[in-house]
Design an enzyme around this catalytic site. Sequence first.
Site, PDB file in Angstrom:
ATOM      1  N   THR A   6      12.243  65.881 117.081  1.00  0.00           N
ATOM      2  CA  THR A   6      12.376  66.430 118.442  1.00  0.00           C
ATOM      3  C   THR A   6      13.803  66.787 118.805  1.00  0.00           C
ATOM      4  OG1 THR A   6      12.707  64.206 119.296  1.00  0.00           O
ATOM      5  CG2 THR A   6      10.432  65.051 119.296  1.00  0.00           C
ATOM      6  N   CYS A  50      16.404  66.394 114.005  1.00  0.00           N
ATOM      7  CA  CYS A  50      15.337  65.442 113.708  1.00  0.00           C
ATOM      8  C   CYS A  50      14.048  66.086 114.218  1.00  0.00           C
ATOM      9  CB  CYS A  50      15.611  64.064 114.305  1.00  0.00           C
ATOM     10  SG  CYS A  50      15.760  63.997 116.095  1.00  0.00           S
ATOM     11  N   ASP A  63      17.034  64.097 109.556  1.00  0.00           N
ATOM     12  CA  ASP A  63      16.136  63.106 108.950  1.00  0.00           C
ATOM     13  C   ASP A  63      15.014  63.864 108.233  1.00  0.00           C
ATOM     14  OD1 ASP A  63      14.371  63.932 110.905  1.00  0.00           O
ATOM     15  OD2 ASP A  63      14.015  61.944 111.748  1.00  0.00           O
ATOM     16  N   HIS A  72      30.357  76.260 129.038  1.00  0.00           N
ATOM     17  CA  HIS A  72      30.700  75.302 130.093  1.00  0.00           C
ATOM     18  C   HIS A  72      30.935  73.879 129.610  1.00  0.00           C
ATOM     19  CE1 HIS A  72      29.065  77.763 133.783  1.00  0.00           C
ATOM     20  NE2 HIS A  72      29.884  78.453 133.013  1.00  0.00           N
TER      21      HIS A  72
END
Length: 146
Positions: free
Chosen positions: A71, A69, A12, A102
């Site tokens: 965060t 974005c 974004d 993993h």
Amino acid sequence: MEKGKPIIIGCDHAAYGLKEKIKIFLIHRGYQIEDAGTKAQTSVNYVDFGKKVADAVSKGQYSRGILLCGTGLGMSMVANRFAGVRAALCSDIFSAKMSRLHNDSNILVLGGRVIGDVLAFEIIQTWLDTVFEGGRHLERIQTIDN
Ligand code: RB5
């Protein structure tokens, strides 16, 4: 990861600058990139771009995606709703490595307002270079979608 397969990338406005730098970083290293947008700094809804990338990975059109974005939180929430998507929000190299070893993560999520450019590049390179261990981890991830 094989360099012949394209990586789909989306962001974004909050991570547009970092996405552009990541594209240059990856292209210089011989990776092919499909840019799903956003393609400007104008404010947009991260969900639209997260859905585009996650849907393409979920359908097998791309084996790997990168989402960004501010965060990384919104993008990871969106991406992990798609079947077969294992999106890993990483702000450190160890998590990026483990998400491959993993969890066989197929989408890497980064927070453009959380980490700097150089750390982002190192996380991406680690994520691309690390091979899934399979074995008991394969049995575990196979139970995520059923
Ligand atoms: C945009 O302001 C911000 O909310 C978005 O980039 C993201 O951090 C959402 O999770």
